[in-house]
Design an enzyme around this catalytic site. Structure first.
Site, PDB file in Angstrom:
ATOM      1  N   ARG A 151      13.693   4.035  12.077  1.00 18.66           N
ATOM      2  CA  ARG A 151      12.498   4.884  12.119  1.00 18.66           C
ATOM      3  C   ARG A 151      11.691   4.610  13.400  1.00 18.66           C
ATOM      4  O   ARG A 151      12.277   4.274  14.418  1.00 18.66           O
ATOM      5  CB  ARG A 151      11.692   4.657  10.828  1.00 18.66           C
ATOM      6  CG  ARG A 151      12.517   4.991   9.580  1.00 18.66           C
ATOM      7  CD  ARG A 151      11.736   4.741   8.307  1.00 18.66           C
ATOM      8  NE  ARG A 151      10.557   5.597   8.243  1.00 18.66           N
ATOM      9  CZ  ARG A 151       9.568   5.428   7.369  1.00 18.66           C
ATOM     10  NH1 ARG A 151       9.628   4.445   6.495  1.00 18.66           N
ATOM     11  NH2 ARG A 151       8.543   6.253   7.375  1.00 18.66           N
TER      12      ARG A 151
ATOM     13  N   ARG B 169       5.225  10.913  -2.490  1.00 17.71           N
ATOM     14  CA  ARG B 169       5.005  10.542  -1.089  1.00 17.71           C
ATOM     15  C   ARG B 169       6.285  10.739  -0.270  1.00 17.71           C
ATOM     16  O   ARG B 169       7.282  10.065  -0.524  1.00 17.71           O
ATOM     17  CB  ARG B 169       4.605   9.071  -1.051  1.00 17.71           C
ATOM     18  CG  ARG B 169       4.466   8.498   0.335  1.00 17.71           C
ATOM     19  CD  ARG B 169       4.401   6.974   0.301  1.00 17.71           C
ATOM     20  NE  ARG B 169       4.200   6.454   1.637  1.00 17.71           N
ATOM     21  CZ  ARG B 169       4.438   5.204   1.993  1.00 17.71           C
ATOM     22  NH1 ARG B 169       4.890   4.334   1.097  1.00 17.71           N
ATOM     23  NH2 ARG B 169       4.237   4.812   3.220  1.00 17.71           N
TER      24      ARG B 169
ATOM     25  N   PRO C 159       0.800  -1.221   0.000  1.00 20.14           N
ATOM     26  CA  PRO C 159       0.000   0.000   0.000  1.00 20.14           C
ATOM     27  C   PRO C 159       0.834   1.273   0.000  1.00 20.14           C
ATOM     28  O   PRO C 159       1.890   1.349   0.636  1.00 20.14           O
ATOM     29  CB  PRO C 159      -0.833  -0.102   1.289  1.00 20.14           C
ATOM     30  CG  PRO C 159      -0.141  -1.121   2.120  1.00 20.14           C
ATOM     31  CD  PRO C 159       0.534  -2.067   1.171  1.00 20.14           C
ATOM     32  N   ASN C 160       0.313   2.249  -0.714  1.00 18.40           N
ATOM     33  CA  ASN C 160       0.866   3.614  -0.817  1.00 18.40           C
ATOM     34  C   ASN C 160       2.124   3.708  -1.676  1.00 18.40           C
ATOM     35  O   ASN C 160       2.609   4.808  -1.920  1.00 18.40           O
ATOM     36  CB  ASN C 160       1.123   4.218   0.583  1.00 18.40           C
ATOM     37  CG  ASN C 160      -0.152   4.304   1.391  1.00 18.40           C
ATOM     38  OD1 ASN C 160      -1.128   4.884   0.927  1.00 18.40           O
ATOM     39  ND2 ASN C 160      -0.176   3.698   2.571  1.00 18.40           N
TER      40      ASN C 160
ATOM     41  N   TYR D 177      11.358   8.441   0.924  1.00 14.00           N
ATOM     42  CA  TYR D 177      11.224   7.399  -0.096  1.00 14.00           C
ATOM     43  C   TYR D 177      11.835   7.770  -1.453  1.00 14.00           C
ATOM     44  O   TYR D 177      11.822   6.948  -2.370  1.00 14.00           O
ATOM     45  CB  TYR D 177       9.747   7.032  -0.274  1.00 14.00           C
ATOM     46  CG  TYR D 177       9.133   6.465   0.991  1.00 14.00           C
ATOM     47  CD1 TYR D 177       9.589   5.271   1.531  1.00 14.00           C
ATOM     48  CD2 TYR D 177       8.109   7.143   1.658  1.00 14.00           C
ATOM     49  CE1 TYR D 177       9.042   4.752   2.694  1.00 14.00           C
ATOM     50  CE2 TYR D 177       7.547   6.635   2.827  1.00 14.00           C
ATOM     51  CZ  TYR D 177       8.030   5.437   3.342  1.00 14.00           C
ATOM     52  OH  TYR D 177       7.487   4.927   4.494  1.00 14.00           O
TER      53      TYR D 177
ATOM     54  N   GLU E 256      12.723  -9.614   0.913  1.00 10.78           N
ATOM     55  CA  GLU E 256      11.972  -8.478   1.470  1.00 10.78           C
ATOM     56  C   GLU E 256      12.741  -7.196   1.155  1.00 10.78           C
ATOM     57  O   GLU E 256      13.940  -7.108   1.423  1.00 10.78           O
ATOM     58  CB  GLU E 256      11.830  -8.669   2.990  1.00 10.78           C
ATOM     59  CG  GLU E 256      11.093  -7.540   3.682  1.00 10.78           C
ATOM     60  CD  GLU E 256      10.990  -7.756   5.207  1.00 10.78           C
ATOM     61  OE1 GLU E 256      11.190  -8.901   5.687  1.00 10.78           O
ATOM     62  OE2 GLU E 256      10.730  -6.756   5.894  1.00 10.78           O
TER      63      GLU E 256
ATOM     64  N   ALA F 167       3.326  -0.969   4.461  1.00  8.98           N
ATOM     65  CA  ALA F 167       2.772  -1.008   5.829  1.00  8.98           C
ATOM     66  C   ALA F 167       2.341  -2.412   6.243  1.00  8.98           C
ATOM     67  O   ALA F 167       2.307  -2.725   7.446  1.00  8.98           O
ATOM     68  CB  ALA F 167       1.607  -0.033   5.949  1.00  8.98           C
TER      69      ALA F 167
ATOM     70  N   HIS G 262      12.832  -2.837   1.229  1.00  9.96           N
ATOM     71  CA  HIS G 262      12.304  -1.554   1.709  1.00  9.96           C
ATOM     72  C   HIS G 262      13.175  -0.434   1.164  1.00  9.96           C
ATOM     73  O   HIS G 262      14.414  -0.540   1.159  1.00  9.96           O
ATOM     74  CB  HIS G 262      12.311  -1.481   3.239  1.00  9.96           C
ATOM     75  CG  HIS G 262      11.492  -2.549   3.882  1.00  9.96           C
ATOM     76  ND1 HIS G 262      10.117  -2.489   3.940  1.00  9.96           N
ATOM     77  CD2 HIS G 262      11.849  -3.721   4.461  1.00  9.96           C
ATOM     78  CE1 HIS G 262       9.665  -3.574   4.550  1.00  9.96           C
ATOM     79  NE2 HIS G 262      10.692  -4.351   4.868  1.00  9.96           N
TER      80      HIS G 262
ATOM     81  N   ASN H 188       7.961  -5.781  -1.457  1.00 10.89           N
ATOM     82  CA  ASN H 188       7.947  -4.667  -0.510  1.00 10.89           C
ATOM     83  C   ASN H 188       6.532  -4.618   0.061  1.00 10.89           C
ATOM     84  O   ASN H 188       5.620  -4.051  -0.558  1.00 10.89           O
ATOM     85  CB  ASN H 188       8.311  -3.339  -1.169  1.00 10.89           C
ATOM     86  CG  ASN H 188       8.390  -2.225  -0.132  1.00 10.89           C
ATOM     87  OD1 ASN H 188       7.940  -2.385   1.001  1.00 10.89           O
ATOM     88  ND2 ASN H 188       8.951  -1.086  -0.516  1.00 10.89           N
TER      89      ASN H 188
HETATM   90  C1  DQA Z   1       8.464   0.745   3.474  1.00 10.69           C
HETATM   91  C2  DQA Z   1       8.641   0.903   4.989  1.00 10.69           C
HETATM   92  C3  DQA Z   1       7.323   0.689   5.721  1.00 10.69           C
HETATM   93  O1  DQA Z   1       7.498   0.850   7.118  1.00 10.69           O
HETATM   94  C4  DQA Z   1       6.285   1.695   5.239  1.00 10.69           C
HETATM   95  O2  DQA Z   1       5.039   1.435   5.858  1.00 10.69           O
HETATM   96  C5  DQA Z   1       6.164   1.754   3.767  1.00 10.69           C
HETATM   97  C6  DQA Z   1       7.363   1.635   2.927  1.00 10.69           C
HETATM   98  C7  DQA Z   1       9.751   1.105   2.690  1.00 10.69           C
HETATM   99  O3  DQA Z   1       9.840   0.727   1.536  1.00 10.69           O
HETATM  100  O4  DQA Z   1      10.632   1.780   3.234  1.00 10.69           O
HETATM  101  O5  DQA Z   1       5.090   2.011   3.228  1.00 10.69           O
HETATM  102  O6  DQA Z   1       8.162  -0.617   3.201  1.00 10.69           O
END
Ligand code: DQA
Length: 151
Positions: free
Chosen positions: A108, A18, A10-11, A23, A99, A78, A101, A75
């Protein structure tokens, strides 16, 4: 067994606009285009899926068991910190995954230190912005070249 699947949670559709200080400024389409070119030049098929909906990601993982997917870059965004359902789907299909990120969740807020995926993953790449995906892809392709040479 030749497809590399990239799943974005998501997002991540908002990448570029964003929180760019966290990011970066690259849009998801740019990241995917680079990953696709590199994957296809290594002789593998490429597919990328982004969804804000947990069930869409769960269903795509389930389908991966029967569609020739040999590796997943994930990825979970959240969902990293919340989704037992997506974790269970990955455990069920037993397709190896990395995984990924963009940020370093450990640097964080404390709630980001919990991942439902890390202990199932082949490895984790985090903290390098869009390069996290490229580094993960290189690792995935090297592993596939060793274990499942492209046909
Ligand atoms: C994320 C890190 C997560 O904590 C966050 O909720 C994201 C992006 C990253 O790529 O740094 O949406 O996965």
């Amino acid at each position: 067994m030749d497809r590399l699947l990239v799943l974005h949670g998501p997002n991540l559709n908002l990448l570029g606009s964003r929180e760019p200080e966290v990011y970066g400024r690259q849009a998801l389409a740019e990241i995917d285009a680079r990953l696709r070119a590199r994957t296809e030049s290594a002789g593998r098929a490429f597919e990328s899926v982004q969804s804000n909906a947990e069930h869409v990601l769960v269903e795509r993982v389930q389908a991966a068991a029967g569609d020739g997917t040999c590796f997943i870059l994930l990825n979970p965004a959240a969902f990293t910190h919340t989704s037992v359902a997506l974790r269970d789907a990955l455990a069920a299909v037993a397709i190896p995954f990395i995984e990924v990120h963009l940020s370093n969740p450990h640097a964080r807020e404390p709630f980001r230190r919990q991942s439902y995926f890390s202990d199932l993953a082949v490895g984790i790449v985090s903290g390098f912005g869009a390069n996290s995906y490229s580094l993960a892809l290189d690792a995935a392709l090297a592993r596939l070249a060793r274990l499942a040479p492209a046909s």
